[in-house]
Design an enzyme around this catalytic site. Structure first.
Site, PDB file in Angstrom:
ATOM      1  N   ASP A  30      48.144  34.374  30.636  1.00  0.00           N
ATOM      2  CA  ASP A  30      48.685  35.036  31.822  1.00  0.00           C
ATOM      3  C   ASP A  30      50.196  34.988  31.728  1.00  0.00           C
ATOM      4  O   ASP A  30      50.759  34.179  30.996  1.00  0.00           O
ATOM      5  CB  ASP A  30      48.199  34.363  33.110  1.00  0.00           C
ATOM      6  CG  ASP A  30      48.150  35.337  34.285  1.00  0.00           C
ATOM      7  OD1 ASP A  30      47.053  35.784  34.662  1.00  0.00           O
ATOM      8  OD2 ASP A  30      49.237  35.673  34.809  1.00  0.00           O
ATOM      9  N   LEU A 157      31.056  41.403  38.992  1.00  0.00           N
ATOM     10  CA  LEU A 157      30.965  40.199  39.827  1.00  0.00           C
ATOM     11  C   LEU A 157      31.486  40.476  41.232  1.00  0.00           C
ATOM     12  O   LEU A 157      32.324  41.350  41.446  1.00  0.00           O
ATOM     13  CB  LEU A 157      31.721  39.026  39.200  1.00  0.00           C
ATOM     14  CG  LEU A 157      33.224  39.122  38.931  1.00  0.00           C
ATOM     15  CD1 LEU A 157      34.044  38.970  40.185  1.00  0.00           C
ATOM     16  CD2 LEU A 157      33.629  38.060  37.933  1.00  0.00           C
ATOM     17  N   ARG A 158      30.935  39.696  42.186  1.00  0.00           N
ATOM     18  CA  ARG A 158      31.398  39.802  43.574  1.00  0.00           C
ATOM     19  C   ARG A 158      32.275  38.603  43.872  1.00  0.00           C
ATOM     20  O   ARG A 158      31.875  37.467  43.573  1.00  0.00           O
ATOM     21  CB  ARG A 158      30.218  39.751  44.545  1.00  0.00           C
ATOM     22  CG  ARG A 158      29.247  40.890  44.455  1.00  0.00           C
ATOM     23  CD  ARG A 158      27.932  40.515  45.146  1.00  0.00           C
ATOM     24  NE  ARG A 158      27.298  39.360  44.514  1.00  0.00           N
ATOM     25  CZ  ARG A 158      26.314  38.650  45.051  1.00  0.00           C
ATOM     26  NH1 ARG A 158      25.860  38.932  46.243  1.00  0.00           N
ATOM     27  NH2 ARG A 158      25.791  37.616  44.400  1.00  0.00           N
ATOM     28  N   GLU A 159      33.455  38.822  44.449  1.00  0.00           N
ATOM     29  CA  GLU A 159      34.249  37.675  44.879  1.00  0.00           C
ATOM     30  C   GLU A 159      33.415  36.879  45.876  1.00  0.00           C
ATOM     31  O   GLU A 159      32.682  37.436  46.679  1.00  0.00           O
ATOM     32  CB  GLU A 159      35.562  38.141  45.515  1.00  0.00           C
ATOM     33  CG  GLU A 159      36.544  38.592  44.466  1.00  0.00           C
ATOM     34  CD  GLU A 159      37.876  39.073  45.047  1.00  0.00           C
ATOM     35  OE1 GLU A 159      38.215  38.713  46.173  1.00  0.00           O
ATOM     36  OE2 GLU A 159      38.564  39.816  44.327  1.00  0.00           O
ATOM     37  N   PHE A 256      23.925  45.995  52.161  1.00  0.00           N
ATOM     38  CA  PHE A 256      25.019  46.956  52.382  1.00  0.00           C
ATOM     39  C   PHE A 256      24.722  47.939  53.513  1.00  0.00           C
ATOM     40  O   PHE A 256      25.173  49.072  53.497  1.00  0.00           O
ATOM     41  CB  PHE A 256      25.369  47.696  51.077  1.00  0.00           C
ATOM     42  CG  PHE A 256      26.305  46.883  50.216  1.00  0.00           C
ATOM     43  CD1 PHE A 256      27.662  47.147  50.209  1.00  0.00           C
ATOM     44  CD2 PHE A 256      25.830  45.832  49.466  1.00  0.00           C
ATOM     45  CE1 PHE A 256      28.523  46.365  49.470  1.00  0.00           C
ATOM     46  CE2 PHE A 256      26.684  45.046  48.724  1.00  0.00           C
ATOM     47  CZ  PHE A 256      28.039  45.318  48.719  1.00  0.00           C
ATOM     48  N   CYS A 267      38.933  46.022  45.433  1.00  0.00           N
ATOM     49  CA  CYS A 267      38.242  46.977  44.553  1.00  0.00           C
ATOM     50  C   CYS A 267      37.868  48.297  45.226  1.00  0.00           C
ATOM     51  O   CYS A 267      38.346  49.355  44.809  1.00  0.00           O
ATOM     52  CB  CYS A 267      37.010  46.322  43.950  1.00  0.00           C
ATOM     53  SG  CYS A 267      37.449  45.016  42.796  1.00  0.00           S
ATOM     54  N   LYS A 270      40.685  51.012  46.204  1.00  0.00           N
ATOM     55  CA  LYS A 270      41.429  51.604  45.084  1.00  0.00           C
ATOM     56  C   LYS A 270      40.475  52.345  44.129  1.00  0.00           C
ATOM     57  O   LYS A 270      40.839  53.378  43.584  1.00  0.00           O
ATOM     58  CB  LYS A 270      42.241  50.534  44.337  1.00  0.00           C
ATOM     59  CG  LYS A 270      41.471  49.680  43.358  1.00  0.00           C
ATOM     60  CD  LYS A 270      42.381  48.842  42.488  1.00  0.00           C
ATOM     61  CE  LYS A 270      41.605  47.850  41.640  1.00  0.00           C
ATOM     62  NZ  LYS A 270      40.707  48.408  40.634  1.00  0.00           N
TER      63      LYS A 270
END
Ligand code: NAD
Length: 448
Positions: A30, A157-159, A256, A267, A270
């Site tokens: 990073d 992946l889901r936060e 959902f 996500c 955007k």
């Protein structure tokens, strides 16, 4: 295997740690030195369940290291993951500058390596169709005859459940045109699909579109339900009943379908705008996508409209307790959080905010500083409040001590943007209560 992960945010750190957990040696790169220092000490920086434990475990086993030295990482790895940001650019398109810059740097590095052992560059960032080819060209433009392949491997992946999702994915999508890369990717991912979940190999373009299509479908599902909720409210139906009965149909599914104050996060907003832009570039009509974007913007204001109506269009000097800042529960991520839209509007209209969130206060302070107040816990946010607003459905908000809340609040009013409570609860504890897609509980209902 020897792996490098470039960009160690939500996706990169989880990818690096989980690949180390299955026995690979991982170098994480990073450019943020402060973060790198914290990672080295075992602090994952972000809030994500089980991430700290796995990070520390792999640091102890010396399977993971952190550096800002891209050259060192590329030289010493056979598979190099790009987990770089692809933020929304000014024109709505995904900004590829980080991805393409790093690709060019990697090409440069390859050109200086004497040992020409084959490498794979894997893109995990969410990128528009055709990016794998652009990345290949960027690397190729510098790398000379160094043997490499580029693979498109979007992340799903889901936060909040990132480690669990990475370790046990529903599916893995890999866009690939080389047999050699396919075999290596299969070997790398085998430990994660032992229970039989599929790895879908496809061409790079299809993999890139799959990620956008999946995110935008979910955003559409949420938005459709929000529209149904607004309709239910107007015609006197109860969206909870509608949601449960709809979701019982396997073709629709239960998930959902929860109405709320619009989707946010790093996500969906955007990605849907990037897909809209890609459609435009391809000269394809995007009617559904256009409508979802427009409807979601309006939905972010439904609670504000209810607040203004309740206070006769004047909230100057009113004090609002705000529960929930993160864009969803179980994360500290506040990017495009619907709570922020509410904060902005309330401040603009002369109201005051006292905010509480179990994990996202630090990130919120970076945005609002002392423009709002922050509370240590949910109850103390309610002190002297004219109303409570709920913007994120953290579990700890579900069964509060209503009597203590009443001792603290000036007025007993709740604006629930996530349907955390229901009308029965509001009637029982004598709160005026506004939620999404259900009749409000008004003062006259409490007096009956
Ligand atoms: P992030 O902003 O959390 O992390 C990106 C990291 O990259 C940061 O730590 C940043 O310092 C680093 N970075 C930027 N430029 C760099 C460079 N030149 N060299 C080295 N490091 C650099 O982003 P994220 O949420 O992890 O998302 C990464 C990508 O994955 C995006 O394309 C996103 O759309 C996609 N994605 C995100 C999620 C999610 O839930 N967050 C899920 C699936 C896919």
């Amino acid at each position: 295997m020897k792996i490098a992960v470039i960009g160690t945010g939500y996706v990169g750190l989880v990818t690096g740690v989980c690949l180390a957990e299955t026995g690979n040696r991982v170098i994480c790169v990073d450019k943020d030195n402060e973060k790198l220092e914290r990672f080295r000490k075992g602090d994952p920086v972000i809030y994500e369940k089980n991430l700290a434990e796995l990070l520390n475990h792999n640091l102890q086993k010396s399977r993971i290291e952190f550096t800002n030295d891209l050259k060192y990482a590329v030289e010493n790895s056979e598979i190099i993951f790009f987990c770089l940001p692809t933020p929304q650019g000014d024109d709505g398109a995904a900004d590829l500058k980080h991805v393409l810059e790093v690709a060019e740097q990697c090409g440069e590095i390859l050109s200086q390596i004497k040992d020409k052992t084959y490498k794979i560059f894997v893109n995990k960032s969410t990128v528009p169709v055709g990016t794998a080819e652009l990345v290949r060209q960027k690397i190729q433009s510098k790398a000379g005859d160094f043997p490499f392949d580029v693979v498109s491997n979007p992340e799903f992946l889901r936060e909040g459940f990132a480690v669990e999702d990475f370790m046990k994915p529903d599916r893995i999508v890999i866009g690939i045109s080389s047999e050699k890369a396919k075999e290596l990717m299969k070997t790398l991912y085998e430990p994660f699909v032992r229970s039989g979940n599929p790895i879908y190999f496809m061409d790079e373009k299809s993999a890139e579109v799959t990620k956008y299509a999946a995110n935008c479908f979910l955003a559409t599902k949420i938005t459709f339900m929000n529209e149904i909720a607004n309709y239910c409210e107007t015609v006197g139906a109860n969206v909870d009943m509608v949601r449960i009965a709809m979701g019982a149909d396997n073709r629709i599914g239960k998930r959902f379908l929860f109405p709320g104050i619009g989707f946010g996060g790093s996500c969906f907003p955007k990605d849907i705008k990037a897909l809209q832009k890609s459609f435009k570039e391809a000269n394809v009509e995007s009617n559904v996508i256009d409508a979802v974007i427009e409807t979601n913007e309006k939905q972010k204001l439904v609670l504000i409209n209810k607040i203004l109506k309740h206070f006769n269009q004047d909230i100057r000097g009113k004090r609002f307790a705000l529960w929930g800042l993160a864009f969803k529960p179980e994360t500290d991520d506040v990017r495009e959080a619907p709570a922020f839209k509410i904060i902005d509007k309330i401040l603009e209209l002369g109201g005051k905010i006292v905010a509480y969130d179990p994990e996202a206060i630090e990130n919120t302070k970076k945005v609002y500083g002392d423009k709002i107040e922050y509370a240590q816990d949910a109850l103390s946010a309610c002190k002297d409040a004219d109303a409570l607003i709920i913007a994120t459905e953290w579990n700890e908000f579900r069964t509060p001590d209503f009597e203590t809340m009443k001792n603290l609040m000036k007025e007993f009013v709740i604006f629930d943007g996530r349907n955390v409570f229901d009308n029965e609860k509001a009637l029982k504890h004598k709160f005026v209560y506004y939620s999404i897609g259900r009749k409000p509980v008004l003062k006259e209902d409490l007096e009956r």
